[in-house]
Write an enzyme that holds these catalytic residues in place. Structure first.
Site, PDB file in Angstrom:
ATOM      1  N   HIS A  23       0.511  -1.459   0.112  1.00  0.00           N
ATOM      2  CA  HIS A  23      -0.296  -0.016   0.169  1.00  0.00           C
ATOM      3  C   HIS A  23       1.108   0.935  -0.101  1.00  0.00           C
ATOM      4  O   HIS A  23       1.570   1.881   1.143  1.00  0.00           O
ATOM      5  CB  HIS A  23      -0.465  -0.245   1.449  1.00  0.00           C
ATOM      6  CG  HIS A  23      -1.949   1.102   1.290  1.00  0.00           C
ATOM      7  ND1 HIS A  23      -3.172   1.102   1.940  1.00  0.00           N
ATOM      8  CD2 HIS A  23      -1.657   2.022   1.177  1.00  0.00           C
ATOM      9  CE1 HIS A  23      -3.859   2.024   1.883  1.00  0.00           C
ATOM     10  NE2 HIS A  23      -3.381   2.893   1.124  1.00  0.00           N
ATOM     11  N   GLU A  63      -2.572  -1.949  -2.959  1.00  0.00           N
ATOM     12  CA  GLU A  63      -3.670  -1.001  -2.448  1.00  0.00           C
ATOM     13  C   GLU A  63      -3.448   0.520  -2.553  1.00  0.00           C
ATOM     14  O   GLU A  63      -2.161   0.477  -2.618  1.00  0.00           O
ATOM     15  CB  GLU A  63      -4.323  -1.619  -0.741  1.00  0.00           C
ATOM     16  CG  GLU A  63      -4.468  -2.850  -0.534  1.00  0.00           C
ATOM     17  CD  GLU A  63      -4.092  -2.961   0.885  1.00  0.00           C
ATOM     18  OE1 GLU A  63      -4.936  -3.914   0.840  1.00  0.00           O
ATOM     19  OE2 GLU A  63      -3.925  -2.191   1.939  1.00  0.00           O
ATOM     20  N   HIS A 116      -7.691  -7.040   6.732  1.00  0.00           N
ATOM     21  CA  HIS A 116      -7.530  -6.292   8.486  1.00  0.00           C
ATOM     22  C   HIS A 116      -8.210  -6.510   9.938  1.00  0.00           C
ATOM     23  O   HIS A 116      -8.885  -7.486  10.308  1.00  0.00           O
ATOM     24  CB  HIS A 116      -8.604  -4.948   8.444  1.00  0.00           C
ATOM     25  CG  HIS A 116      -7.615  -4.195   6.930  1.00  0.00           C
ATOM     26  ND1 HIS A 116      -7.118  -3.471   7.269  1.00  0.00           N
ATOM     27  CD2 HIS A 116      -8.111  -4.300   5.806  1.00  0.00           C
ATOM     28  CE1 HIS A 116      -6.620  -2.900   6.425  1.00  0.00           C
ATOM     29  NE2 HIS A 116      -7.786  -3.007   5.484  1.00  0.00           N
TER      30      HIS A 116
END
Length: 242
Positions: free
Chosen positions: A43, A74, A194
């Site tokens: 990310h 991401e 997550h």
């Protein structure tokens, strides 16, 4: 088998904190792939505090040597991110509703008020990248995601992972399972991530049919406690059961 994708942002954060190439992010990724990990997630945020844009090009070149491994990038779909995705063309990009000042991803998209997504997704369709949206664990958001013509959803699992009481965790798990079932019915790929870890992953995969799980923060901490080889082995053992 559920695909295991390791988010390497925390390794990059440790590297960046000393202004050197230690730990070597590419060497760490090579070790993961040698141990059987089939996905790398990264990310690159606008402030470059974790994985940097330049890292994405290097990681992509590494993964090209592994035909069964996928790179998932991401990020918030601003112009910088869209250009990066179109340039690198990873197997998957996951669009997340992060603000520049946000510490980490902590919620899915509000798909009833997300005007930025339509133009971003249309732009990204010029690449062959599979497009996923980070969404909250409910059936309604799955159906809304379908309307955006994306290939996949990543269901946000923090609400399940953070529940200490068994009954609350079971309710959160059921919401995820319901969302998964709707996504499958709509012929969408289902990813999840997550706050997943070695303690809560097995129950999640036993309940839900999932294409890919993305794990980073807990994975890094668990490696400190138990060692890289041991932790990768434990995760693969869980994922290969489902």
């Amino acid at each position: 088998m559920t695909r295991l994708s390791i988010n390497v942002n925390k390794i990059a954060l440790i590297r960046n904190s000393r202004g050197s190439n230690f730990p070597d992010l590419t060497g760490f990724i090579e070790n993961l792939l040698a141990l059987g990990v089939v996905g790398i997630t990264a990310h690159p945020r606008p402030d470059q505090r974790h994985v940097k844009d330049d890292d994405i090009y290097i990681i992509s070149k590494i993964i090209e040597r592994y035909p069964n491994v996928e790179l998932n990038v991401e990020g918030f779909p601003d112009r910088r991110f869209i250009n990066l995705i179109k340039d690198v063309n990873p197997a998957q990009c996951t669009l997340v509703p992060d603000s520049p000042t946000q510490l980490t991803s902590d919620h899915g998209w509000d798909l009833r008020d997300s005007f930025i997504l339509e133009s971003a997704i249309l732009d990204l369709r010029s690449s062959s990248t599979r497009i996923a949206l980070l969404i909250e664990p409910n059936k309604e958001d799955v159906l809304l995601a379908k309307e955006f013509n994306v290939d996949a959803v990543e269901i946000y699992t923090e609400n399940y992972a953070s529940k200490a009481k068994e009954n609350e965790a079971n309710l959160a798990l059921q919401a995820i399972a319901n969302a998964c079932n709707v996504a499958k019915r709509e012929e969408m790929i289902v990813n999840e991530g997550h706050d997943l870890n070695l303690n809560n992953l097995d129950q999640l995969l036993r309940t839900c049919s999932i294409h890919e799980v993305s794990i980073g923060h807990a994975f890094t901490v668990e490696c400190i406690h138990h060692g890289l080889n041991n932790v990768v082995s434990k995760y693969l053992e869980i994922c290969r059961k489902y």
